[in-house]
Design a protein around this motif. Structure first.
Motif, short mmCIF file in Angstrom:
data_model
loop_
_atom_site.label_atom_id
_atom_site.label_comp_id
_atom_site.label_asym_id
_atom_site.label_seq_id
_atom_site.Cartn_x
_atom_site.Cartn_y
_atom_site.Cartn_z
N ARG A 12 0.87 -1.19 0.00
CA ARG A 12 0.00 0.00 0.00
C ARG A 12 0.90 1.24 0.00
NH1 ARG A 12 -1.22 -3.36 3.94
NH2 ARG A 12 -0.37 -1.91 5.50
N PRO A 13 0.91 1.98 -1.08
CA PRO A 13 1.90 3.05 -1.21
C PRO A 13 1.49 4.40 -0.63
CG PRO A 13 0.67 2.88 -3.24
CD PRO A 13 0.15 1.79 -2.33
N HIS A 14 2.49 5.10 -0.14
CA HIS A 14 2.39 6.55 0.01
C HIS A 14 2.87 7.12 -1.31
CE1 HIS A 14 2.89 10.59 1.83
NE2 HIS A 14 3.96 10.65 1.04
N LEU A 15 2.03 7.84 -2.02
CA LEU A 15 2.35 8.31 -3.35
C LEU A 15 2.87 9.74 -3.33
CD1 LEU A 15 -0.80 7.02 -5.32
CD2 LEU A 15 1.48 5.99 -5.27
N LEU A 16 4.03 9.94 -3.93
CA LEU A 16 4.51 11.29 -4.21
C LEU A 16 4.71 11.35 -5.73
CD1 LEU A 16 5.38 14.09 -3.65
CD2 LEU A 16 7.55 13.26 -2.73
N CYS A 32 4.91 1.38 2.02
CA CYS A 32 5.98 1.66 1.07
C CYS A 32 5.77 3.08 0.52
CB CYS A 32 6.00 0.64 -0.08
SG CYS A 32 4.59 0.76 -1.21
N VAL A 33 6.74 3.56 -0.22
CA VAL A 33 6.66 4.88 -0.85
C VAL A 33 6.92 4.72 -2.34
CG1 VAL A 33 7.76 7.15 -1.08
CG2 VAL A 33 7.26 6.22 1.19
N VAL A 34 6.09 5.38 -3.15
CA VAL A 34 6.30 5.42 -4.61
C VAL A 34 6.59 6.86 -5.00
CG1 VAL A 34 5.25 5.11 -6.87
CG2 VAL A 34 4.86 3.41 -5.09
N LEU A 35 7.73 7.05 -5.66
CA LEU A 35 8.16 8.37 -6.08
C LEU A 35 8.12 8.45 -7.61
CD1 LEU A 35 9.19 10.55 -4.06
CD2 LEU A 35 11.49 10.06 -4.88
N GLY A 36 7.36 9.41 -8.14
CA GLY A 36 7.34 9.66 -9.57
C GLY A 36 7.82 11.08 -9.85
N GLU A 70 7.93 19.97 2.21
CA GLU A 70 6.88 19.32 3.02
C GLU A 70 6.56 17.93 2.48
OE1 GLU A 70 2.22 20.06 4.43
OE2 GLU A 70 3.21 21.44 3.03
N ASN A 71 6.38 17.81 1.17
CA ASN A 71 6.00 16.52 0.61
C ASN A 71 7.13 15.51 0.65
OD1 ASN A 71 3.39 17.34 0.08
ND2 ASN A 71 3.83 17.97 -2.03
N LEU A 72 8.36 15.96 0.39
CA LEU A 72 9.49 15.04 0.52
C LEU A 72 9.67 14.58 1.96
CD1 LEU A 72 12.26 16.57 -1.80
CD2 LEU A 72 11.35 14.24 -1.91
N ASN A 73 9.44 15.49 2.88
CA ASN A 73 9.58 15.14 4.29
C ASN A 73 8.53 14.11 4.71
OD1 ASN A 73 11.30 15.70 6.52
ND2 ASN A 73 9.61 16.74 7.54
N LYS A 74 7.31 14.22 4.18
CA LYS A 74 6.27 13.22 4.48
C LYS A 74 6.68 11.84 3.97
CE LYS A 74 2.28 16.34 4.56
NZ LYS A 74 1.03 16.75 3.85
N CYS A 80 7.42 8.62 6.35
CA CYS A 80 6.74 7.33 6.11
C CYS A 80 7.76 6.20 6.09
CB CYS A 80 5.96 7.39 4.80
SG CYS A 80 5.10 5.84 4.39
N LEU A 81 8.85 6.39 5.38
CA LEU A 81 9.87 5.35 5.29
C LEU A 81 10.51 5.08 6.65
CD1 LEU A 81 11.57 6.45 1.95
CD2 LEU A 81 10.32 4.32 2.32
N MET A 82 10.78 6.13 7.41
CA MET A 82 11.46 5.98 8.70
C MET A 82 10.58 5.28 9.73
SD MET A 82 14.53 7.05 8.32
CE MET A 82 15.17 7.35 9.97
N GLN A 83 9.27 5.33 9.55
CA GLN A 83 8.35 4.70 10.49
C GLN A 83 8.14 3.21 10.21
OE1 GLN A 83 4.86 7.14 10.10
NE2 GLN A 83 5.79 8.90 11.13
N LEU A 84 8.60 2.75 9.05
CA LEU A 84 8.37 1.36 8.66
C LEU A 84 9.49 0.45 9.16
CD1 LEU A 84 7.19 1.91 4.96
CD2 LEU A 84 5.77 1.34 6.94
N GLU A 85 9.13 -0.74 9.63
CA GLU A 85 10.12 -1.71 10.08
C GLU A 85 10.98 -2.19 8.91
OE1 GLU A 85 10.34 -6.07 12.31
OE2 GLU A 85 8.46 -4.93 12.28
#
Length: 269
Positions: free
Chosen positions: A97-101, A120-124, A133-137, A141-146
Motif C-alpha cells: 500500500r503506497p504513500h504516493l509522491l 511503502c513509498v512510490v516516487l514519480g 513538506e511533501n518530501l519530508n512526508k 513514512c519510510l522511517m516509520q516502517l520496520e
C-alpha cells in the motif's frame, strides 16, 4: 520478419524513447521533432516491430498517447510502456500500500490501488509537488516502517522541458536514499526488469533489438546492460559531452530519429 544489419547485429525489433526522441516537451504536450512522425511510419511500412519505452509519469498513459496522436503520430496505447502500470502490478503482487509522491495528473493510473496505512513509498516525477513538506512526508513514512520499501519510477537525473534542463525523479530519489539508508527499487528505465517486459511483449531477443533514446545512461546504457544495441540521438536532453561519456559508449550516435531510420532501412537484408 524483416531485419537490418545495424551496429554489427541483425536487428528485427526497435524500442523508442518518447520525449526527446519523438517529441520535445512544451505547452500542451510539446511538438513533434522534425521527421519523427514519418520515421515511425517508415518503420511500420517496412515491417519492424516497434515499442515505446518511456519514464513519463507526469500524466496517464492515455493522455500521453492522445497527445502523440494529436501531433500526427500513429501509435497504439498497448505498445507504450510507462512505469506506472508496471509499479501497480508490483504493488498488487506484493500486497503493498503506497504513500504516493507523484504528479496529480498521473493519479488516475493508480485508481484502485489501496493507499491506506502505507507500507511503502512510490516516487514519480512530481514536478512542483516536490516541496520540502511533501518530501519530508515521504521520508517520515519510510522511517516509520520496520522494513521500508521505496520505489522510484525511473532514475533520470534531469530532462529537458521548454528548452531548459530540469531535475528528474532520480535526484529526489537519491535524497531519500541518502536520508533513510534505503536503496530504491527502480521501476522504469534503466531497470532490466522494465526492459525485459518490453522484449517479452514483442517476443524479441535482446541481441536482435535496438533502443533509441536521448538519455545516455537510462536509455543507451540501460539497454546495453540488457544485451540490446543502444543508439543516442542528438535531440531532447542530449548534450555534446554525452558522446564522450566515461562509462557508456553508444553503438551509434545519430542526429535524430529520422537519421536512425534512414540508416536502418539502408541496410535491410
Amino acid at each position: 520478419m524483416p531485419s537490418s544489419t545495424f551496429a554489427g547485429r541483425n536487428i528485427k525489433y526497435v524500442v523508442l524513447d518518447i520525449t526527446g526522441v519523438l517529441k520535445e516537451s512544451g505547452p500542451g504536450g510539446g511538438h513533434a521533432i522534425s521527421g519523427s512522425i514519418d520515421a515511425i511510419k517508415r518503420l511500420y511500412k517496412n515491417g519492424f516491430q516497434v515499442r515505446f519505452c518511456t519514464n513519463e509519469t507526469v500524466m496517464t498513459r492515455h493522455t500521453l498517447v492522445q497527445q502523440l496522436k494529436n501531433m500526427g503520430f500513429v501509435i497504439d496505447e498497448i505498445k507504450v510502456f510507462p512505469p506506472i502500470p508496471a509499479v501497480c502490478k508490483v504493488l498488487s503482487d506484493r500486497k503493498l500500500r503506497p504513500h504516493l509522491l507523484v504528479h496529480p495528473d498521473s493519479l488516475q493510473d493508480f485508481e484502485g490501488v489501496d493507499c491506506s496505512n502505507p507500507n511503502c513509498v512510490v516516487l514519480g516525477d512530481a514536478t512542483e509537488q516536490f516541496s520540502y513538506e511533501n518530501l519530508n512526508k515521504a521520508f517520515q513514512c519510510l522511517m516509520q516502517l520496520e522494513k521500508p520499501i521505496l520505489f522510484s519510477l525511473g532514475k533520470g537525473k534531469y530532462y529537458q522541458e521548454k528548452g531548459n534542463l530540469v531535475l528528474d525523479v532520480g535526484s529526489y530519489t537519491a535524497a531519500l536514499e541518502y536520508a533513510t539508508g534505503v536503496t530504491a527499487e527502480i521501476v522504469g528505465k534503466p531497470s532490466p526488469t522494465f526492459f525485459g517486459a518490453v522484449l517479452q511483449d514483442m517476443g524479441a531477443t535482446a541481441s536482435e533489438t535496438v533502443m533509441v533514446g536521448d538519455d545516455i545512461v537510462s536509455d543507451v546504457g540501460g539497454a546495453q546492460a540488457c544485451g540490446m544495441a543502444g543508439v543516442l540521438v542528438r535531440t531532447g536532453k542530449f548534450r555534446p559531452r554525452d558522446e564522450n561519456h566515461p562509462n557508456v559508449k553508444p553503438d551509434a550516435i545519430v542526429d535524430n530519429l529520422a537519421q536512425f531510420v534512414d540508416n536502418l532501412l539502408a541496410n535491410m537484408a
